[in-house]
Design a protein around this motif. Sequence first.
Motif, short mmCIF file in Angstrom:
data_model
loop_
_atom_site.label_atom_id
_atom_site.label_comp_id
_atom_site.label_asym_id
_atom_site.label_seq_id
_atom_site.Cartn_x
_atom_site.Cartn_y
_atom_site.Cartn_z
N PRO A 129 0.81 -1.23 0.00
CA PRO A 129 0.00 0.00 0.00
C PRO A 129 0.84 1.27 0.00
N TYR A 130 0.18 2.35 -0.40
CA TYR A 130 0.80 3.68 -0.40
C TYR A 130 0.51 4.36 0.95
N GLU A 131 1.03 5.55 1.14
CA GLU A 131 0.95 6.25 2.43
C GLU A 131 -0.20 7.25 2.40
N PRO A 132 -1.37 6.91 2.96
CA PRO A 132 -2.54 7.78 2.82
C PRO A 132 -2.36 9.19 3.39
N HIS A 133 -1.69 9.32 4.52
CA HIS A 133 -1.63 10.66 5.11
C HIS A 133 -0.59 11.56 4.44
N LEU A 134 0.05 11.04 3.36
CA LEU A 134 0.87 11.89 2.50
C LEU A 134 0.12 12.30 1.24
N ILE A 135 -1.11 11.83 1.09
CA ILE A 135 -1.87 12.10 -0.13
C ILE A 135 -2.84 13.26 0.09
N LYS A 136 -2.82 14.20 -0.83
CA LYS A 136 -3.84 15.25 -0.86
C LYS A 136 -4.94 14.75 -1.80
N THR A 194 -5.77 0.72 3.21
CA THR A 194 -6.45 0.25 2.00
C THR A 194 -7.95 0.49 2.04
N MET A 195 -8.41 1.29 3.01
CA MET A 195 -9.84 1.61 3.03
C MET A 195 -10.22 2.37 1.76
N PRO A 196 -11.34 2.04 1.17
CA PRO A 196 -11.74 2.71 -0.07
C PRO A 196 -11.88 4.22 0.12
N ILE A 197 -11.48 4.95 -0.91
CA ILE A 197 -11.63 6.40 -0.92
C ILE A 197 -12.97 6.71 -1.55
N SER A 198 -13.81 7.42 -0.82
CA SER A 198 -15.11 7.81 -1.35
C SER A 198 -14.96 9.12 -2.10
N HIS A 203 -11.66 9.45 2.88
CA HIS A 203 -10.61 8.54 3.31
C HIS A 203 -9.85 9.05 4.53
N SER A 204 -9.62 10.33 4.64
CA SER A 204 -8.79 10.87 5.71
C SER A 204 -9.35 10.51 7.08
N VAL A 205 -10.67 10.68 7.24
CA VAL A 205 -11.29 10.36 8.52
C VAL A 205 -11.18 8.86 8.79
#
Length: 714
Positions: free
Chosen positions: A635-642, A681-685, A697-699
């Motif tokens: 997986p990628y790093e979600p809290h680095l993604i805008k 890996t939670m889906p991004i809405s 996704h952030s929450v």
Amino acid sequence: MAGRELYICVCLAITMTLTSCDPVDQGELHVIHKRQAPGERPSCQTGATVPATRVDTTSRLQAIRSLFPNVPGGAVHAYIVPSTDAHQSEYPADYDLRRGYISGFGGSAGTAVILTNKAALWTDGRYHLEADENLDCNWTLMKQGIPGVPSITDWLVDQLKTTTGARVGASPFLMNARTWKSYSEKFAKSGISMVEVDNDLVDQVWTSGRPAQPNSPINALPMEYAGKSWDSKIGDVRGKMRAKGAAAYIVTSLDETAWLFNLRASDIAYNPFFISYAIVESNRVRLYILNHAAKLTQDPTDEATTSKLYQHLSSAMDGSCTSSSGSCVEVLGYSPIGIKAAVTDIASNSSNNIWVSLLCNQAIYSAIPEAQRIHDKSAIALMKSKKNIVERDGMQASHNRDSVALITFLERLEREVKAGQQWTEVKAAMELKKERLKQDLNRGLSFPTIAGSGSNGAIIHYNPSNATDKQITTSDMFLLDSGGQYLDGTTDVTRTLHFGQPSDYEKECYTRVLMGHIDLALLKWPKGLYGREIDAIARAPLWEAGLRYLHGTGHGIGAYLSVHEGPGRISLSHSLNPSDQALEEHMYFSDEPGYYEDGKFGIRLETIVTIEFAQTAHPFPNSVFLGFKPVTLVPYEPHLIKFDMLGPKQIKWLNDYHKRVEEEIGPKLSAAALQWVKARTMPISYQTTNSATTYTHSVLFMMGAAVVSLMSLR
């Protein structure tokens, strides 16, 4: 793995390996400091701090210069030392690191040039920072590709313009023939001679502390991993020879001999190769190896095979071969001079045309009369790069196990760093290696792990050492580029992380790298395109903001072979490379854009992808479309993604990719590692209204991270 690729050969400028596809992109260099003579280098100024990795080369330069007057045929006034060995290997054995010895520079790509009173080193954008630290103040650093930096030939012509009868020497075994020819022609226009020095000058002065010539055991690779027998591969090569009208094909590249004969060893660090040459003729096959008499009857040292070398190759115990059909391999002793003599002998029959690849060294090339010489693309490289069904299955299986190792390591690393435990780059590299070694069929690493914290991550090919080791903290970005060798595949993966609160700018840079990474992975293209024709797709999101990276976007990767493999590559810099091949199904490449800020941080995201036939909404007459399928599953790093920068297609790709990670890798993980994956890996809405775009996704990520934290306290 950025840069250590797949394939630069700008023969009018600089000698580079043709076995790597992510060296510097000549079209993608921002203007930074140009060439730096010792007096211009900041670290060479009075009172400047001397880098811990600097090597004093004063006595070495004095020793090699003392040999200039005594070269057979007449004195030389300059000497060129390339990075490669007699096989033009990207990563030579320690024994063959001549350029590293004479210059002190440890990077994999570069060329040293020594005059009687000066010394200069050319290297590409991957190594500008490293070279400045390694080179002592005897050296001028030539930052290859930067506007205003002269080529080797231009610089030498200028330096030797007042020297009557100037001669530039080099070993013909260590330089490929195309580069030799281009240098010679350029020098000749200025009255300078390029001369072959068979007894290499560095070999003559490197008499103390030189590593032994490699001599590792050679093991047969079982059919359950190779997927095709060596005699069947020989038959394919002979078919290509007939089409070319060639009586003989000279195999000079180490990855090609390993693949052709289904053999693996460890003569080259991180690469399962053995020092060798081979000659294929219509009714004879010769393989030249070191210590052949002992190795032929040696018991296998890899538990995966039971065949001794002579049995595997259907030869006699002494290496002889009595078959007149060429259905066995004649095994002989290795020596560059010996192979040159064998080629000369074949060429003595004027009806014999001899095929050598574009990577062939000058010594072998010059042994073949021009009228009999076929100097063309490799007969083997394209076959090797298109994996058979067994190799394809093995590549996915090995990447799955490798993903388990990396995820298991990353979960522990993040948990312990956040808990305040001390982690350094060196420790991270060591602990990750341990995780890989636990995996079935692992045979070590595929290259030295690049673990760069903060500013060290900006050094594209940084290798952590005790002298440079930095702590991994919650304050800095952490770039981790690593890979493993397995009996069924070779892996290479990069992820960039931040265990604290990244800045908005760091998040934007990461997101733009991710956008280009995804855009390339999403691409469908008509069959027949070259990698250079799609490379810009990965750069566009960075270009949009005025940002760039200095390496290629994708290199080929082997199946338990080299981590950098040709002949295809995804790089803007290869428009002049005659060995380049179009992208074809069943090739494997890295997808690895990045961004680096000197002294601050580095970002790179690398996933191995394979090329498959692509389905399109509308058929076009007489057209076949291709696309990529990810093989790496980390997986990628979600809290680095805008997330608000991503488009619907990018979000769908990310959701689909993360679903594969959870479904295919999740069942193989420990409970803690699985929860770490699920948090990422939670889906991004993605919802678009007339007034706003909403991302959820952030929450969810923060909630998932909280669950993981609570579990770690149990």
